[in-house]
Motif scaffolding. Structure first.
Motif, mmCIF file in Angstrom:
data_model
loop_
_atom_site.group_PDB
_atom_site.id
_atom_site.type_symbol
_atom_site.label_atom_id
_atom_site.label_comp_id
_atom_site.label_asym_id
_atom_site.label_seq_id
_atom_site.Cartn_x
_atom_site.Cartn_y
_atom_site.Cartn_z
ATOM 1 N N GLN A 78 0.879 -0.977 -0.016
ATOM 2 C CA GLN A 78 -0.017 -0.024 0.017
ATOM 3 C C GLN A 78 0.743 1.275 0.152
ATOM 4 O OE1 GLN A 78 -2.209 -1.425 3.417
ATOM 5 N NE2 GLN A 78 -4.034 -0.920 2.507
ATOM 6 N N ASN A 79 2.113 1.199 0.766
ATOM 7 C CA ASN A 79 2.921 2.491 0.917
ATOM 8 C C ASN A 79 3.826 2.655 -0.685
ATOM 9 O OD1 ASN A 79 2.048 3.225 3.257
ATOM 10 N ND2 ASN A 79 3.670 1.815 4.394
ATOM 11 N N LEU A 80 3.650 1.399 -1.203
ATOM 12 C CA LEU A 80 4.289 1.741 -2.709
ATOM 13 C C LEU A 80 3.115 2.252 -3.655
ATOM 14 C CD1 LEU A 80 6.169 -1.503 -2.862
ATOM 15 C CD2 LEU A 80 7.261 0.754 -2.912
ATOM 16 N N ASP A 81 1.916 2.499 -3.364
ATOM 17 C CA ASP A 81 0.987 2.669 -4.067
ATOM 18 C C ASP A 81 0.433 1.850 -5.123
ATOM 19 O OD1 ASP A 81 0.574 5.419 -2.612
ATOM 20 O OD2 ASP A 81 2.138 6.246 -3.857
ATOM 21 N N ALA A 82 0.712 0.424 -4.828
ATOM 22 C CA ALA A 82 0.142 -0.478 -5.590
ATOM 23 C C ALA A 82 -1.363 -0.489 -5.457
ATOM 24 C CB ALA A 82 0.719 -1.858 -4.959
ATOM 25 N N ASP A 83 -1.729 -0.704 -7.010
ATOM 26 C CA ASP A 83 -3.083 -0.637 -7.353
ATOM 27 C C ASP A 83 -3.606 -2.077 -6.826
ATOM 28 O OD1 ASP A 83 -3.470 1.694 -8.908
ATOM 29 O OD2 ASP A 83 -2.014 0.783 -10.032
ATOM 30 N N ILE A 84 -2.881 -3.167 -6.939
ATOM 31 C CA ILE A 84 -3.330 -4.601 -6.673
ATOM 32 C C ILE A 84 -2.184 -5.250 -5.811
ATOM 33 C CG2 ILE A 84 -3.772 -6.898 -7.786
ATOM 34 C CD1 ILE A 84 -5.091 -5.244 -10.126
ATOM 35 N N PHE A 85 -2.710 -6.240 -4.896
ATOM 36 C CA PHE A 85 -1.732 -7.030 -4.157
ATOM 37 C C PHE A 85 -2.385 -8.449 -4.657
ATOM 38 C CE2 PHE A 85 -0.094 -10.270 -1.164
ATOM 39 C CZ PHE A 85 0.918 -9.525 -0.800
ATOM 40 N N HIS A 86 -1.530 -9.244 -5.154
ATOM 41 C CA HIS A 86 -1.921 -10.713 -5.613
ATOM 42 C C HIS A 86 -0.983 -11.670 -4.711
ATOM 43 C CE1 HIS A 86 -2.526 -13.303 -9.143
ATOM 44 N NE2 HIS A 86 -2.718 -13.960 -8.100
ATOM 45 N N GLY A 87 -1.564 -12.249 -4.086
ATOM 46 C CA GLY A 87 -1.059 -13.405 -3.200
ATOM 47 C C GLY A 87 -1.124 -14.754 -4.170
ATOM 48 N N LEU A 88 0.070 -15.394 -4.173
ATOM 49 C CA LEU A 88 0.237 -16.296 -5.486
ATOM 50 C C LEU A 88 -0.032 -17.409 -4.902
ATOM 51 C CD1 LEU A 88 3.081 -14.614 -7.227
ATOM 52 C CD2 LEU A 88 0.967 -14.625 -8.142
ATOM 53 N N SER A 89 0.004 -17.789 -3.464
ATOM 54 C CA SER A 89 0.013 -19.112 -2.943
ATOM 55 C C SER A 89 -0.955 -19.334 -1.769
ATOM 56 C CB SER A 89 1.273 -19.634 -2.707
ATOM 57 O OG SER A 89 1.769 -18.707 -1.785
ATOM 58 N N GLY A 90 -2.222 -18.843 -2.049
ATOM 59 C CA GLY A 90 -3.418 -19.212 -1.219
ATOM 60 C C GLY A 90 -3.208 -18.332 0.083
ATOM 61 N N GLU A 91 -2.436 -17.338 0.207
ATOM 62 C CA GLU A 91 -2.491 -16.548 1.286
ATOM 63 C C GLU A 91 -2.590 -15.129 1.085
ATOM 64 O OE1 GLU A 91 0.496 -17.781 4.299
ATOM 65 O OE2 GLU A 91 0.986 -19.256 2.944
ATOM 66 N N LEU A 92 -2.917 -14.329 1.791
ATOM 67 C CA LEU A 92 -2.648 -12.797 1.888
ATOM 68 C C LEU A 92 -2.339 -12.389 3.217
ATOM 69 C CD1 LEU A 92 -6.137 -11.807 0.168
ATOM 70 C CD2 LEU A 92 -3.890 -11.538 -0.981
ATOM 71 N N PRO A 93 -1.721 -11.183 3.350
ATOM 72 C CA PRO A 93 -1.343 -10.504 4.603
ATOM 73 C C PRO A 93 -2.596 -10.418 5.565
ATOM 74 C CG PRO A 93 0.040 -9.413 2.791
ATOM 75 C CD PRO A 93 -1.083 -10.472 2.157
ATOM 76 N N LEU A 94 -2.255 -10.291 6.662
ATOM 77 C CA LEU A 94 -3.231 -10.200 7.828
ATOM 78 C C LEU A 94 -3.573 -8.682 8.141
ATOM 79 C CD1 LEU A 94 -2.369 -12.821 10.205
ATOM 80 C CD2 LEU A 94 -4.066 -13.088 8.356
ATOM 81 N N ARG A 95 -2.491 -7.820 7.902
ATOM 82 C CA ARG A 95 -2.853 -6.579 8.354
ATOM 83 C C ARG A 95 -2.584 -5.470 7.097
ATOM 84 N NH1 ARG A 95 -4.516 -8.517 12.040
ATOM 85 N NH2 ARG A 95 -3.747 -8.593 14.107
ATOM 86 N N TRP A 96 -3.419 -4.410 7.073
ATOM 87 C CA TRP A 96 -3.582 -3.511 5.792
ATOM 88 C C TRP A 96 -3.845 -2.027 6.480
ATOM 89 C CZ3 TRP A 96 -2.582 -5.575 1.249
ATOM 90 C CH2 TRP A 96 -2.787 -7.206 1.316
ATOM 91 N N ASN A 97 -3.298 -0.982 5.935
ATOM 92 C CA ASN A 97 -3.823 0.248 6.301
ATOM 93 C C ASN A 97 -4.694 0.843 5.487
ATOM 94 O OD1 ASN A 97 -2.702 1.337 4.041
ATOM 95 N ND2 ASN A 97 -0.606 1.706 4.577
ATOM 96 N N LYS A 98 -5.056 2.174 5.515
ATOM 97 C CA LYS A 98 -6.436 2.535 5.033
ATOM 98 C C LYS A 98 -6.092 2.824 3.781
ATOM 99 C CE LYS A 98 -8.511 3.814 9.364
ATOM 100 N NZ LYS A 98 -8.868 5.033 10.212
#
Length: 364
Positions: A78-98
């Motif tokens: 998010q801090n890199l201003d990414a438009d999309i985050f893609h988890g490639l192996s069945g997982e996503l991070p647990l914490r995000w900001n606004k």
């Protein structure tokens, strides 16, 4: 667009999830070079280094600290201003900001739920929790086959509208021309038989190498095996030793990707009697190599193999033996199925997969 990827498997896994991660980034960067592709991880490795040299592909070290993949990687994206985050192996991070970001997760299979006996109680619980949490957080879920899509709906209770199927491809090495000199070098280096059947994949119970070995008893058909050994290997080895098959079964080690591509080309038949797969990349590798395939009539394997592969019941050794002998003794049938298989497998080309994935990124 700027797309951030969880790079753990990209850098750390030599097969399976690692190949999927590297191939996906490679083909997206090749066919859609105007986007930015950022691989997030604690560190880099030699794996995927050539992909990082492509235009608009970069590595970003994640924030320091224990469990940074779970608690910091999402915020880093998010801090890199990414438009999309893609988890490639069945997982996503647990914490995000606004900061706004869309979340996509690829799920390869739910084998731990279909075949719990292959996994410890602890692993099953952890996998289920991670996958369930990821599907709840994701804006969209990618299944790598129709079989996996059905399993996600059934086992994780996800609405069908939230899932898209995008098939996997395979490494470019299996699609390229291989010079006859390299084929001969590979044959000599591994002392390969003049004619042989091939099996590729981790040597584990689910992939059923023992089924092939039992089927070859009382035949003179050589088998070449390429794959990482697990505890299951000792069962296979024991059967080989007890039945005097050691001169008939050849296990190869330290095989490079280009050597593996050559071995597929040299093989007369590829045999893959797995009990269950999320997709079955080795089937695609064989078809791109022009090698006819014998595989199981279960899970997603008919999706990967197409109508001109030969299908067996993986539980039935007699069926495996009969189908191997059928192709082994019929050169014209092998050539016909190899030709038709090569036509079918074009649906898994890099360009098609890149197009399907980019449609999904644009959709979210």
């Amino acid at each position: 667009m700027k797309i951030a990827f969880d790079g753990k498997r990209f850098f750390n896994n030599s097969s399976g999830l690692g190949n999927y991660s590297r191939d996906l980034v490679r083909i997206l960067a090749t066919f859609y070079p105007d986007n930015q592709y950022v691989i997030l991880n604690k560190n880099q490795s030699e794996r995927g280094r050539e992909i990082l040299s492509l235009p608009h592909v970069s590595f970003k070290e994640t924030s320091k600290g224990s469990l940074s993949r779970q608690f910091k990687m999402g915020k880093d994206a998010q801090n890199l201003d990414a438009d999309i985050f893609h988890g490639l192996s069945g997982e996503l991070p647990l914490r995000w900001n606004k900061k706004p970001i869309k979340k996509i997760v690829t799920i390869h299979d739910l084998i731990f739920l279909r075949f719990p006996n292959y996994y410890s109680f602890f692993d099953r619980k952890i996998h289920f929790w991670k996958f369930k949490r990821a599907t709840e957080q994701a804006d969209l879920i990618i299944a790598i086959s129709e079989q996996t899509r059905k399993d996600i709906i059934q086992f994780l209770k996800v609405p069908e509208s939230k899932i898209e199927v995008v098939y996997q491809g395979c490494h470019q090495a299996f699609k390229e021309y291989i010079f006859p000199e390299f084929l001969e070098q590979t044959k000599m280096r591994f002392n390969l038989p003049e004619k042989f059947i091939l099996n590729v994949g981790t040597i584990e119970e689910r992939k059923n190498l023992l089924g092939i070995v039992k089927a070859l008893k009382d035949t003179d058909i050589p088998l070449v095996v390429v794959g990482r050994k697990t505890k299951y290997y000792s069962r296979v080895r024991s059967f080989i030793d007890k039945n005097n098959l050691k001169n008939q079964v050849l296990f190869l080690e330290n095989v490079s990707m280009h050597e593996l591509a050559a071995i597929y080309r040299l093989a007369d038949i590829f045999v893959y009697p797995s009990f269950f797969e999320g997709f079955g990349i080795p089937v695609i590798e064989a078809l791109f190599s022009g090698t006819p395939v014998i595989t199981s009539n279960v899970s997603c394997l008919p999706e990967a193999g197409g109508k001109d592969s030969v299908y067996i019941n993986p539980e039935n050794v007699d069926d495996i033996r009969a189908k191997i002998l059928f192709l082994w003794n019929n050169e014209s049938e092998r050539k016909r199925r190899a030709r038709m298989g090569l036509e079918y497998v074009q649906k898994f080309t890099d360009e098609n997969i890149a197009k399907e994935m980019m449609k999904i990124y644009q959709k979210v």
